[in-house]
Design a protein around this motif. Structure first.
Motif, mmCIF file in Angstrom:
data_model
loop_
_atom_site.group_PDB
_atom_site.id
_atom_site.type_symbol
_atom_site.label_atom_id
_atom_site.label_comp_id
_atom_site.label_asym_id
_atom_site.label_seq_id
_atom_site.Cartn_x
_atom_site.Cartn_y
_atom_site.Cartn_z
ATOM 1 N N PHE A 30 0.948 -0.928 -0.110
ATOM 2 C CA PHE A 30 0.239 0.275 0.382
ATOM 3 C C PHE A 30 0.959 1.354 -0.200
ATOM 4 C CE2 PHE A 30 -3.455 1.857 1.417
ATOM 5 C CZ PHE A 30 -4.561 2.107 0.296
ATOM 6 N N ASP A 31 2.307 1.132 0.406
ATOM 7 C CA ASP A 31 2.605 2.361 0.737
ATOM 8 C C ASP A 31 3.788 2.484 -1.060
ATOM 9 O OD1 ASP A 31 4.297 4.889 1.770
ATOM 10 O OD2 ASP A 31 6.404 2.787 0.823
ATOM 11 N N ASN B 72 -10.321 -13.197 15.735
ATOM 12 C CA ASN B 72 -11.117 -11.467 15.923
ATOM 13 C C ASN B 72 -10.713 -10.545 16.580
ATOM 14 O OD1 ASN B 72 -12.913 -13.888 15.724
ATOM 15 N ND2 ASN B 72 -14.618 -12.406 14.888
ATOM 16 N N LEU B 73 -8.930 -11.045 16.753
ATOM 17 C CA LEU B 73 -7.711 -9.590 17.123
ATOM 18 C C LEU B 73 -7.278 -9.757 16.814
ATOM 19 C CD1 LEU B 73 -7.588 -8.286 20.206
ATOM 20 C CD2 LEU B 73 -5.593 -10.235 20.300
ATOM 21 N N PHE B 74 -7.147 -8.189 16.358
ATOM 22 C CA PHE B 74 -5.689 -7.766 15.205
ATOM 23 C C PHE B 74 -4.905 -6.569 15.665
ATOM 24 C CE2 PHE B 74 -10.206 -9.036 13.496
ATOM 25 C CZ PHE B 74 -9.646 -9.707 12.259
ATOM 26 N N ALA B 75 -4.348 -7.119 15.152
ATOM 27 C CA ALA B 75 -2.849 -5.215 15.613
ATOM 28 C C ALA B 75 -2.317 -4.822 14.311
ATOM 29 C CB ALA B 75 -2.125 -6.041 16.902
ATOM 30 N N MET B 76 -2.016 -3.549 14.607
ATOM 31 C CA MET B 76 -1.867 -2.641 13.293
ATOM 32 C C MET B 76 -0.643 -1.173 14.303
ATOM 33 S SD MET B 76 -4.692 0.046 12.466
ATOM 34 C CE MET B 76 -3.723 0.248 11.250
ATOM 35 N N GLY B 77 0.002 -0.881 12.981
ATOM 36 C CA GLY B 77 0.814 -0.297 13.226
ATOM 37 C C GLY B 77 1.901 -0.047 14.133
ATOM 38 N N PRO B 78 2.915 0.587 15.204
ATOM 39 C CA PRO B 78 3.822 -0.051 15.796
ATOM 40 C C PRO B 78 3.944 -1.261 16.179
ATOM 41 C CG PRO B 78 3.410 2.318 16.405
ATOM 42 C CD PRO B 78 2.308 1.680 15.491
ATOM 43 N N ARG C 170 3.782 6.131 7.707
ATOM 44 C CA ARG C 170 2.996 5.832 6.154
ATOM 45 C C ARG C 170 3.574 4.442 5.491
ATOM 46 N NH1 ARG C 170 9.118 5.307 2.851
ATOM 47 N NH2 ARG C 170 8.495 5.207 1.164
ATOM 48 N N PHE C 171 3.370 3.153 7.036
ATOM 49 C CA PHE C 171 3.297 2.125 6.368
ATOM 50 C C PHE C 171 1.889 1.177 7.587
ATOM 51 C CE2 PHE C 171 8.411 2.154 6.160
ATOM 52 C CZ PHE C 171 7.867 1.866 4.832
ATOM 53 N N LEU C 172 1.721 2.241 8.471
ATOM 54 C CA LEU C 172 -0.058 1.605 9.357
ATOM 55 C C LEU C 172 -0.552 1.573 8.398
ATOM 56 C CD1 LEU C 172 -1.394 4.362 9.862
ATOM 57 C CD2 LEU C 172 0.473 4.931 11.092
ATOM 58 N N LYS C 173 -0.996 2.823 6.951
ATOM 59 C CA LYS C 173 -2.266 2.469 5.973
ATOM 60 C C LYS C 173 -1.959 0.744 5.642
ATOM 61 C CE LYS C 173 -0.057 7.391 5.326
ATOM 62 N NZ LYS C 173 0.524 7.951 4.280
ATOM 63 N N GLY C 174 -1.229 0.538 5.484
ATOM 64 C CA GLY C 174 -1.813 -1.236 5.172
ATOM 65 C C GLY C 174 -2.074 -2.010 5.818
ATOM 66 N N GLY C 175 -1.726 -1.195 6.965
ATOM 67 C CA GLY C 175 -2.122 -2.877 7.730
ATOM 68 C C GLY C 175 -3.919 -2.403 8.302
ATOM 69 N N ALA C 176 -4.299 -1.129 8.229
ATOM 70 C CA ALA C 176 -5.798 -0.473 8.040
ATOM 71 C C ALA C 176 -6.000 -1.391 6.334
ATOM 72 C CB ALA C 176 -5.954 1.021 7.656
ATOM 73 N N ILE C 177 -5.489 -0.985 5.548
ATOM 74 C CA ILE C 177 -6.152 -2.203 4.481
ATOM 75 C C ILE C 177 -6.705 -3.118 4.318
ATOM 76 C CG2 ILE C 177 -5.557 -2.511 2.442
ATOM 77 C CD1 ILE C 177 -6.498 -0.379 1.840
ATOM 78 N N ALA C 178 -5.399 -4.293 5.161
ATOM 79 C CA ALA C 178 -5.656 -5.280 5.652
ATOM 80 C C ALA C 178 -6.741 -5.687 6.177
ATOM 81 C CB ALA C 178 -4.267 -6.220 6.731
#
Length: 513
Positions: free
Chosen positions: A89-90, A463-469, A477-485
């Protein structure tokens, strides 16, 4: 979705939502944007510098990226994140930006409210998270375009506030205002609940036939078998119980309790400053927070005639402390574990033209090494590379240990700036069982949450997700990919593509697809 009772949440589990997001920084904001129905497509006539990726995208241009096979699109891509969807996504939002290119993104965004997934985003303060607490005058590390979220150009927004946007970089204060404004202008504010402190997140057992929760019965961490059934929203239902308190006035906090079918951890890393773990580190002259250091300077607890302050660490926060002290002519000792030439040292990775102030600190570290008789370029500053702290003493001395020396420094204060750990105290065992190495605490750099690389779902808890750091994506710039996923995974589970295709066909002409 609107908050009940004028933003005061119930405490009787009368509210059940498909998704709860813990953390309202840029990770939580970006995910809320996608869950609110904002959807990226390949723009008509789009180009991309990677012909292989462009060819894959052109195979199914009628599909949104939430419906694409993300694993297939990620194949063969390389980038500065270890998470493939983040790299994907980046590369779509900022094509070839690492090489200085300013290519147009091939993405085109549409708002499709009918595909929105109801959710709540909890945060301690206003949207933007830790950015609201950061020092406001230093320039940020990332280029302005790397800090922005989809749909609102940060550079344009900042230029409306000030004219001299230097080197495409902005201050933390401007970043914080941008994120807060973003939530408002995108119409996301009803999803955000501020002034909250999450106390516990636990999975409740549910009756497999009815899906009803079993009161006061919880699943053991990581033991989710027989703890979920099917829900009306299309998700596997092992309801999560989210408890916390909400500050509704200066002297009043009220408890709340919400049921969630999915929980997303987006808490970031700045809640718990890292400690060295040495003797005397809890003495009152040893600080672990940059804001405490700033306050000490403003109160003139140290000045140019004080004993030197000792700054420990070789990251950008430590560099900011060096700059702040040097600007006020406060003498500084600077100790760090790495060698100055270590490629992993952040200063060796930054372009000199874009980051002149950090290059200055790097130069000070090189020229002002203890024992260098010619070290007079920056009076009042002395660096101790490849040194570690052994102990702090009650009479304000610090014992260091290097390869060939064991200096004892008399100091006025010490500032330990070696990073921070996430605060997951609301999870059993601080969430340690979710880490790649479950025998060690979660560390954003060395021991992140173990996730499926395509969905960002925990490998230990459905049903437990994690993203970002928390998963190693330490840059916006990379956390947007986690949001898409995550949004893609939830969308596909809620309503399979085959069901939605017939509904989307009728609207494709209006979208120009």
């Amino acid at each position: 979705m609107p908050i009940l009772n004028e933003n005061i949440l119930p405490d009787d589990f009368s509210l059940t939502v498909p998704v709860v997001v813990v953390g309202n920084g840029p990770s939580g904001i970006c995910l809320s944007y996608l869950l609110s129905g904002y959807t990226p497509y390949l723009a008509p006539g789009a180009t991309h510098p990677n012909p292989l990726l462009l060819g894959k995208l052109q195979e199914r241009p009628e599909l949104s990226f939430l419906d694409q096979d993300l694993e297939y699109l990620c194949e063969g891509l390389e980038g500065r994140s270890k998470n493939p969807v983040a790299v994907l996504f980046d590369s779509l939002i900022l094509p070839d930006s690492d090489f200085g290119s300013d290519c147009t993104s091939p993405l085109q965004w549409y708002h499709k409210p009918e595909q929105a997934i109801s959710h709540l985003v909890f945060g301690k303060g206003p949207p933007g998270g830790v950015w609201h607490a950061m020092e406001g005058s230093m320039l940020t590390l990332s280029l302005a375009k790397w800090m922005e979220l989809p749909g609102l150009r940060l550079k344009d927004w900042v230029r409306e506030k000030r004219r001299n946007l230097r080197n495409d970089r902005v201050t933390p204060g401007e970043i914080a205002s941008y994120y807060k404004h973003y939530v408002s202008i995108m119409g996301l504010q009803d999803n955000f609940v501020r002034n909250t402190h999450i106390l516990s997140v636990r999975r409740m057992k549910c009756d497999q036939e009815t899906g009803e929760r079993e009161d006061q019965t919880y699943c053991l961490p990581g033991h989710h078998k027989n703890c979920y059934a099917y829900s009306e929203h299309g998700f596997s239902k092992g309801l999560w119980e989210v408890r916390g308190v909400q500050k509704v006035s200066e002297n009043l906090e009220v408890p709340f309790a919400v049921c969630a079918e999915n929980v997303v951890l987006a808490t970031g890393t700045q809640d718990k400053p890292a400690w060295l773990g040495v003797k005397g580190e809890d003495l009152p002259y040893v600080y672990h927070d940059f804001r405490q250091f700033e306050e000490a300077i403003s109160r003139r607890m140290v000045d140019e005639i004080s004993e030197p302050i000792l700054i420990i660490g070789a990251g950008l926060m430590a560099a900011d402390a060096v700059l702040a002290a040097h600007h006020l002519n406060i003498p500084v000792y600077h100790a760090f574990r790495r060698s100055i030439s270590d490629p992993a040292l952040i200063f060796n990775q930054l372009p000199k033209v874009l980051y002149p102030e950090y290059h200055k600190v790097h130069q000070m570290m090189q020229l002002q090494v203890q024992g260098n008789s010619d070290a007079n370029s920056y009076p009042g500053y002395t660096s101790y590379p490849k040194h570690q702290v052994v102990a702090f003493t009650k009479d304000k001395k610090c014992i260091l240990e290097g390869d060939r020396s064991r200096p004892v420094l008399r100091i006025s204060m010490a500032v330990v700036l070696i990073g921070a750990h996430p605060n997951l105290s609301f999870l059993p065992d601080d969430g340690q069982y979710l880490a790649v190495n479950s025998q060690q605490p979660i560390s954003c750099r060395h021991n992140p949450v173990d996730i499926d690389p395509i969905t960002y779902e925990s490998t230990q808890e459905p049903n437990l997700f994690a993203m970002g750091p928390l998963v190693g994506d330490n840059f916006v710039r990379f956390l947007k990919g986690g949001a898409i996923a995550i949004a893609s995974a939830l969308q596909k589970r809620r309503c399979p593509l085959e069901v939605r295709t017939s509904n989307e066909t009728s609207s494709e002409s209006s979208l120009g697809i």
